[in-house]
Design a protein around this motif. Structure first.
Motif, short mmCIF file in Angstrom:
data_model
loop_
_atom_site.label_atom_id
_atom_site.label_comp_id
_atom_site.label_asym_id
_atom_site.label_seq_id
_atom_site.Cartn_x
_atom_site.Cartn_y
_atom_site.Cartn_z
N GLN A 99 0.88 -1.17 0.00
CA GLN A 99 0.00 0.00 0.00
C GLN A 99 0.92 1.22 0.00
O GLN A 99 1.38 1.61 -1.05
CB GLN A 99 -0.95 -0.08 1.19
N CYS A 100 1.24 1.79 1.17
CA CYS A 100 2.20 2.90 1.11
C CYS A 100 3.57 2.40 0.69
O CYS A 100 4.35 3.12 0.08
CB CYS A 100 2.27 3.63 2.45
N PHE A 102 6.14 1.49 2.62
CA PHE A 102 7.28 1.75 3.51
C PHE A 102 7.80 0.46 4.12
O PHE A 102 9.00 0.27 4.25
CB PHE A 102 6.88 2.75 4.60
N CYS A 135 3.14 -3.72 9.69
CA CYS A 135 2.58 -2.97 8.56
C CYS A 135 1.36 -2.24 9.08
O CYS A 135 0.36 -2.86 9.40
CB CYS A 135 2.18 -3.91 7.42
N CYS A 137 -0.45 -0.18 7.37
CA CYS A 137 -1.52 -0.12 6.36
C CYS A 137 -2.36 -1.39 6.39
O CYS A 137 -3.42 -1.44 5.77
CB CYS A 137 -0.93 0.07 4.97
N ILE A 363 4.38 3.70 10.42
CA ILE A 363 5.71 3.09 10.55
C ILE A 363 6.79 4.10 10.15
O ILE A 363 7.89 4.11 10.69
CB ILE A 363 5.83 1.82 9.67
FE1 FES Z 1 2.21 0.96 4.59
FE2 FES Z 1 2.97 -1.50 5.32
S1 FES Z 1 2.26 -0.85 3.34
S2 FES Z 1 3.15 0.36 6.47
#
Ligand code: FES
Length: 597
Positions: A99-100, A102, A135, A137, A363
């Protein structure tokens, strides 16, 4: 050739004597230029810095280079072979894990390490391997699918894709092939365009930017919740090794910011309003030097009585958080004849609900990098969901025309509404302008948790009246929230709450009032749902109470009161034809019956 070396992604690399004390994470990111492993907490807890050391999944922030001489280290950058991604990387794209992004490199490393040890992991094996690989997200269900797919491919088995069309597009993307022109785009699923960057560690988050001659910052936080900063002794810190600049009330501009009301000082203006409020910032040649010097700053504080709940804040004679009083915002809606409606009601139910303060717990901690330009302007790499308002705030701080501030929105780690704050970028920019050097300010996990705003906690009193058939006649609602020390998004959050306070139900007679109070707690601000999550808890809770009082099926009670096209919301907005709560209710009922009954 140096005696000291490590094998990084199959290549021997020298470790210089002055680097022996570095953590592996610092060495990878700052010396080897490999930024796939991220710094989330720097304390071995979040797992975002995972690498393989001699084939084992390890947190790179916990290992010093002197202990790793001769070790073989694999980072996410070492997994692909040219354009050919590792099956785990490809599976993360096909299963839409990132998703993001990170945490994605660390998840991929954890999955690769698991499959190397255990080619056929069970669900319990995966859970164990991912303990401590956070994670925020919430991608875990897809991680499990991706590991299953990658494991099957690595074992040489056939794999049936869940969505063959999407999987074909994802495999094309993963293989470096352009996505086919397919004419119709709407109604089809496509992988994220930056999915390959996210699974290979090439996606650059703010902390992945580095510039020649860059300084590093560390903030110092107020040690008390309420009182005055009598003296700030920075003399020891000023003379500490590597320190180049210190900002405090003594030299910072008098400047207030805020998304609605500009009441938040960048640094404490001597009046401390919450434990964790930034009071100073130190900038030095290295992060370690900045961290060390920050510990040498001595704050003499005089503690005064504070208020720590909204009830305390609104009590007669309560200490004032701000000279203007302790009410941050008050919003009210009244319609119909509520007193008459309660008289006519066959049943009246009352209840009180509470929702707690919630931390965003992203995170990726708050980070900014500012680079001064020769024309007197600034390039600012920062985490933001609103790059233009951030630019305007920076320009206002320096009395610069906005075009002199280049606000660069880079890949953003999950924010959940919490990364709209200006403090980090403004301090970073102030240091860059004062020193004429690039500056990075990345908050530690502890500083981030203490200083930044949270979800508003609510106390919600609901009184509801209905006919004996279950038709809602009236609601009388009181909302009270703790907005913390500064206003941030409180006006809008409570405004949303009041506008959605009845939930998705039509209530002809309504009185609702929402108050946010200033307290000496950490500020409250925007978070996912923006005031509606809290009232949903209460509006759904009171519907269940009413169903019990009427001895009615709770779904049926909801169905007969459901908002739909043509009916007004609490603030008078008439719903249009795109509103499908009743259909959603039918599906929810079916699922509940399938799974629970
Ligand atoms: Fe965003 Fe895991 S995809 S913290």
């Amino acid at each position: 050739m140096s005696e000291n070396f490590v094998i990084i992604n199959g290549q021997r690399k020298a470790v210089r004597d002055q680097e022996l004390g570095f953590s592996l994470l610092t060495w990878l990111r700052e010396t080897a230029g490999l930024t796939g492993a991220k710094c989330g907490c720097g304390a071995g807890q979040c797992g975002s810095c995972n690498v393989l050391i001699n084939g084992k999944v390890r947190r790179s922030c916990l290992f010093s280079m002197e202990k790793l001489i001769g070790a073989e280290i694999l980072t996410v950058e070492g997994l692909a072979r040219g354009n050919r991604l590792h099956p785990v990387q490809e599976s993360f794209i096909v299963c839409g894990v990132a998703q993001c992004g990170f945490c994605t490199p660390s998840q991929i490393i954890a999955a690769v390490g698991l499959l190397q040890e255990n080619p056929s992991p069970t669900r319990a094996d995966i859970d164990k391997a991912f303990k401590g690989v956070y994670c925020r997200c919430g991608s875990y269900p897809r991680v499990i699918k991706a590991i299953g797919r990658a494991a099957a491919i690595l074992r040489g088995e056939d794999w049936q894709e869940e969505d063959p069309e999407f999987a074909r597009r994802a495999r094309d993307l993963a293989g470096g092939r352009p996505l086919e022109e397919e004419g119709q785009v709407l109604g089809r699923s496509y992988p994220m365009p930056d999915a390959v960057d996210k699974v290979t560690g090439r996606a650059k988050f703010v902390d992945d930017y580095a510039f020649e001659g860059m300084l590093f910052g560390k903030i110092v936080l107020a040690p008390i919740p309420c009182g005055y900063l009598e003296e700030l002794d920075i003399s020891q810190a000023e003379n500490a090794p590597g320190v180049r600049y210190i900002l405090s009330y003594k030299n910072a501009r008098e400047f207030r910011y805020g998304p609605i009301t500009r009441d938040t000082p960048v640094l404490c203006d001597r009046h401390i309003r919450y434990h964790g409020q930034p009071i100073a910032a130190v900038f030095a040649e290295t992060q370690e030097e900045a961290d060390g010097a920050a510990l040498l700053i001595r704050a003499s504080c005089k503690e005064t009585p504070g208020v720590f709940t909204p009830e305390e804040a609104l009590a007669e004679g309560a200490p004032l958080v701000h000279p203007t009083g302790n009410i941050t915002s008050r919003t009210a809606i009244e319609k119909g004849d509520i007193d008459q409606a309660f008289k006519e009601a066959a049943v009246i139910v009352e209840a009180e609900y509470y929702s707690q303060r919630i931390e965003h717990a992203y995170i990726e901690p708050e980070t900014a990098v500012a680079v001064p330009r020769a024309d007197g302007g600034l390039d600012v790499y920062h985490m933001t969901q609103a790059p233009f308002s951030a630019r305007d705030s920076i320009a206002r701080y320096f009395d610069l025309p906005p075009e002199k501030v280049n606000s660069i929105q880079v890949t953003l780690g999950g924010s959940f509404g919490g990364k709209g704050d200006d403090m980090t970028r403004l301090l970073c920019c102030a240091a860059a302008m004062a020193t004429g050097r690039p500056v990075k300010l990345r908050l530690s996990r502890r500083d981030s948790l203490l200083y930044h705003y949270k979800r508003h906690p609510y106390t919600m009193n609901y009184k509801v009246g209905a006919t004996k058939e279950g038709k809602l006649l009236a609601m009388d609602i009181r909302l009270l929230s703790d907005g913390g020390a500064y206003s941030f998004h409180s006006h809008r959050v409570m405004g949303h709450s009041v506008c959605y306070t009845t939930g998705p139900y039509y209530v002809p007679n309504l009185r609702t009032e929402g108050v946010v109070a200033f307290t000496n707690n950490a500020p409250a601000g925007a978070m996912r749902g923006y005031g509606v999550v809290q009232t949903s808890l209460a509006s759904e809770g009171i519907m269940d109470e009413l169903a019990r009082a009427l001895d009615m099926d709770p779904i049926e009670l909801r169905r007969i009161n459901a908002l739909g096209p043509g009916l007004p919301m609490p603030a008078g907005q008439i719903l249009g034809p795109g509103h499908h709560f009743r259909e959603a209710l039918d599906i929810a009922e079916q699922k509940i019956r399938e799974r629970l009954l």
